[in-house]
Design a protein around this motif. Structure first.
Motif, PDB file in Angstrom:
ATOM      1  N   UNK A 132     -23.277 -27.322  56.587  1.00 42.72           N
ATOM      2  CA  UNK A 132     -23.963 -26.760  55.416  1.00 42.72           C
ATOM      3  C   UNK A 132     -25.368 -26.297  55.781  1.00 42.72           C
ATOM      4  N   UNK A 133     -26.046 -27.072  56.615  1.00 44.12           N
ATOM      5  CA  UNK A 133     -27.399 -26.719  57.043  1.00 44.12           C
ATOM      6  C   UNK A 133     -27.415 -25.389  57.777  1.00 44.12           C
ATOM      7  N   UNK A 134     -26.520 -25.241  58.734  1.00 43.68           N
ATOM      8  CA  UNK A 134     -26.470 -24.005  59.521  1.00 43.68           C
ATOM      9  C   UNK A 134     -26.105 -22.822  58.629  1.00 43.68           C
ATOM     10  N   UNK A 156     -37.913 -26.478  48.666  1.00 46.96           N
ATOM     11  CA  UNK A 156     -37.208 -27.127  47.551  1.00 46.96           C
ATOM     12  C   UNK A 156     -35.973 -26.329  47.150  1.00 46.96           C
ATOM     13  N   UNK A 157     -36.099 -25.016  47.161  1.00 42.44           N
ATOM     14  CA  UNK A 157     -35.004 -24.121  46.808  1.00 42.44           C
ATOM     15  C   UNK A 157     -33.827 -24.319  47.772  1.00 42.44           C
ATOM     16  N   UNK A 158     -34.122 -24.368  49.066  1.00 37.73           N
ATOM     17  CA  UNK A 158     -33.072 -24.546  50.071  1.00 37.73           C
ATOM     18  C   UNK A 158     -32.481 -25.950  50.023  1.00 37.73           C
ATOM     19  N   UNK A 159     -33.303 -26.955  49.752  1.00 38.87           N
ATOM     20  CA  UNK A 159     -32.802 -28.321  49.624  1.00 38.87           C
ATOM     21  C   UNK A 159     -31.832 -28.427  48.458  1.00 38.87           C
ATOM     22  N   UNK A 202     -29.911 -26.048  47.283  1.00 33.46           N
ATOM     23  CA  UNK A 202     -28.655 -25.414  47.711  1.00 33.46           C
ATOM     24  C   UNK A 202     -27.868 -26.343  48.625  1.00 33.46           C
ATOM     25  N   UNK A 203     -28.579 -27.057  49.499  1.00 37.73           N
ATOM     26  CA  UNK A 203     -27.919 -28.013  50.389  1.00 37.73           C
ATOM     27  C   UNK A 203     -27.219 -29.104  49.585  1.00 37.73           C
ATOM     28  N   UNK A 211     -26.074 -28.938  46.510  1.00 31.13           N
ATOM     29  CA  UNK A 211     -24.894 -28.372  45.843  1.00 31.13           C
ATOM     30  C   UNK A 211     -23.755 -28.150  46.825  1.00 31.13           C
ATOM     31  N   UNK A 212     -24.054 -27.556  47.960  1.00 29.07           N
ATOM     32  CA  UNK A 212     -23.025 -27.240  48.945  1.00 29.07           C
ATOM     33  C   UNK A 212     -22.401 -28.500  49.511  1.00 29.07           C
ATOM     34  N   UNK A 213     -23.230 -29.526  49.740  1.00 29.15           N
ATOM     35  CA  UNK A 213     -22.711 -30.761  50.325  1.00 29.15           C
ATOM     36  C   UNK A 213     -21.889 -31.569  49.321  1.00 29.15           C
ATOM     37  N   UNK A 214     -22.436 -31.777  48.123  1.00 30.43           N
ATOM     38  CA  UNK A 214     -21.761 -32.643  47.155  1.00 30.43           C
ATOM     39  C   UNK A 214     -20.398 -32.084  46.762  1.00 30.43           C
ATOM     40  N   UNK A 215     -20.257 -30.760  46.798  1.00 31.49           N
ATOM     41  CA  UNK A 215     -18.980 -30.148  46.434  1.00 31.49           C
ATOM     42  C   UNK A 215     -17.832 -30.640  47.307  1.00 31.49           C
ATOM     43  N   UNK A 216     -18.121 -31.071  48.540  1.00 33.82           N
ATOM     44  CA  UNK A 216     -17.050 -31.570  49.412  1.00 33.82           C
ATOM     45  C   UNK A 216     -17.372 -32.965  49.970  1.00 33.82           C
ATOM     46  N   UNK A 217     -18.251 -33.686  49.287  1.00 33.54           N
ATOM     47  CA  UNK A 217     -18.676 -35.005  49.746  1.00 33.54           C
ATOM     48  C   UNK A 217     -17.500 -35.960  49.900  1.00 33.54           C
ATOM     49  N   UNK A 218     -16.554 -35.917  48.972  1.00 30.11           N
ATOM     50  CA  UNK A 218     -15.446 -36.867  49.014  1.00 30.11           C
ATOM     51  C   UNK A 218     -14.600 -36.697  50.276  1.00 30.11           C
ATOM     52  N   UNK A 219     -14.471 -35.462  50.772  1.00 29.41           N
ATOM     53  CA  UNK A 219     -13.675 -35.234  51.978  1.00 29.41           C
ATOM     54  C   UNK A 219     -14.393 -35.754  53.222  1.00 29.41           C
ATOM     55  N   UNK A 220     -15.729 -35.641  53.228  1.00 32.76           N
ATOM     56  CA  UNK A 220     -16.497 -36.228  54.330  1.00 32.76           C
ATOM     57  C   UNK A 220     -16.367 -37.738  54.346  1.00 32.76           C
ATOM     58  N   UNK A 221     -16.411 -38.356  53.161  1.00 29.74           N
ATOM     59  CA  UNK A 221     -16.229 -39.806  53.063  1.00 29.74           C
ATOM     60  C   UNK A 221     -14.849 -40.212  53.562  1.00 29.74           C
TER      61      UNK A 221
END
Length: 394
Positions: free
Chosen positions: A295-297, A349-352, A354-355, A357-367
């Protein structure tokens, strides 16, 4: 009377994104000014909280990492850290290789000033009590001191209480209002005419991360399967219960109740399983790390920031440490990473936002990848402890 079921974080996040996008497309400026004001205030609160999260969780995480006994503890901790760093670099290279698929060829770039944003109604700055680097160094010193002296001292208990306070603040204030904050960000994106690019990028990154997640899982289970002379798919069969429970709960700690017996069903000894599963649920987050780095990249590509090993390596090393003490709540890994993103890559803050939102959308799969990877780690430790043959129970 039956208690009303609350909407999950991902559902609320999706609602916030959709509502924010609609507001931005309608373009009623007084309403956009209100969302911009909320974003400013919440962003300041988030910036203020980041050093507290680092200080609270990393101090306690490092102080408690030495709890337990046995000559295998250092080996396992070192192995987990190497695994996390390896996962981070895999996430980096996978995103770089698939860049043309994530961001359209020709350089479709998201600029914060694509169209003048509707300004906030107020201008307020809340300075953090300390910088991110100061908090990180202070946490290391305190955590190492507590671990080396008395883990039951007044100082140790004080920081455990402090961690509980910060955890409660994150759970009760930060997490519930995140969807509103993200909704405001997407209202701004839609107002600036860049919603389509953002959604295309989100979808492509999400699919790429899922492919990398499963490549990571299959690689490790092919290795342990070859070493144990058992089909990797047979080994994965009992672990699928852990995987799907983690997808549903977004919590390694909650999934531990299922993950521990599933690891034992693969034939891992009680000693190895009882040692790896609880420790891994706390400090072994390779799936979350792959997601965060990818997500960062992707966000760096969108903002036309320089992406190379020189810029990304300090972030990878820092975020791998942050994973040791990530708060055990949905989205906890990204919350622990915000300070590292700000410190090493200069994210705004704006980029954080977005990070997040992008991360939490697939957080469960990372877990899910985190807990499934613990099964492979348990097999390796079991072999190192002398159990060369798995008593597979299926």
């Amino acid at each position: 009377m039956q208690e009303k079921k609350k909407l999950g974080l991902i559902t609320r996040l999706v609602i916030g994104i959709v509502a924010g996008t609609i507001l931005g497309m309608i373009g009623i400026q007084p309403i956009l000014a209100i969302t911009a004001t909320f974003n400013l205030l919440f962003g300041q609160l988030l910036t203020f909280t980041i050093p507290l999260i680092i200080l609270a969780f990393i101090t306690v995480g490092i102080s408690e990492i030495g709890k337990g006994s046995g000559k295998y503890l250092g080996l396992l901790i070192g192995g987990f850290y190497i695994s996390t760093i390896a996962a981070a670099y895999i996430g980096y290279f996978a995103t770089v290789i698939t860049q043309p698929l994530i961001v359209e060829i020709g350089g479709a770039v998201l600029y914060e000033d694509a169209r003048p944003a509707v300004p906030s109604l107020i201008n307020l700055t809340v300075a953090p009590i300390m910088g991110v680097m100061t908090a990180l160094v202070f946490a290391f010193i305190l955590g190492a001191f507590i671990a080396a002296t008395n883990k039951d001292s007044t100082l140790a208990k004080s920081f455990q209480d402090f961690r509980d306070v910060v955890m409660a603040f994150v759970i009760k204030i930060i997490v519930p209002w995140l969807p509103v904050h993200i909704g405001g960000i997407f209202a701004r994106i839609a107002w600036q005419g860049q919603a389509q690019l953002m959604f295309l990028t989100f979808g492509r990154v999400f699919l790429m991360i899922l492919v990398v997640h499963w490549a990571w899982i299959l690689f490790h289970y092919f290795l342990v399967g070859s070493a144990s002379k058992i089909s990797p798919f047979k080994l994965l069969k009992p672990m699928m219960g852990s995987y799907f429970m983690a997808v549903g709960t977004q919590s390694s700690a909650v999934t531990l109740t299922v993950n521990l017996p599933n690891i034992k069903r693969m034939g891992v000894s009680d000693n190895a399983a009882n040692f790896v599963a609880p420790l891994g649920a706390t400090i072994h987050l390779p799936g979350s790390t792959i997601s965060i780095v990818a997500c960062t990249v992707a966000v760096m590509f969108l903002f036309d920031m320089p992406v190379n090993l020189t810029t990304i390596t300090p972030f990878i090393l820092g975020v791998s440490v942050a994973m040791v003490a990530a708060p055990g709540v949905p989205g906890g890994a990204i919350m622990a990473s915000l300070g590292v993103l700000e410190m090493t890559l200069g994210f705004t803050d704006y980029q954080l936002a977005l990070m997040i939102a992008l991360y939490i959308a697939q957080d469960s799969f990372g877990t899910a990848v985190n807990v499934t990877s613990d099964g492979a780690a348990a097999i390796w430790l079991d072999r190192y402890m002398g159990n060369k043959t798995l008593d597979y129970k299926g």
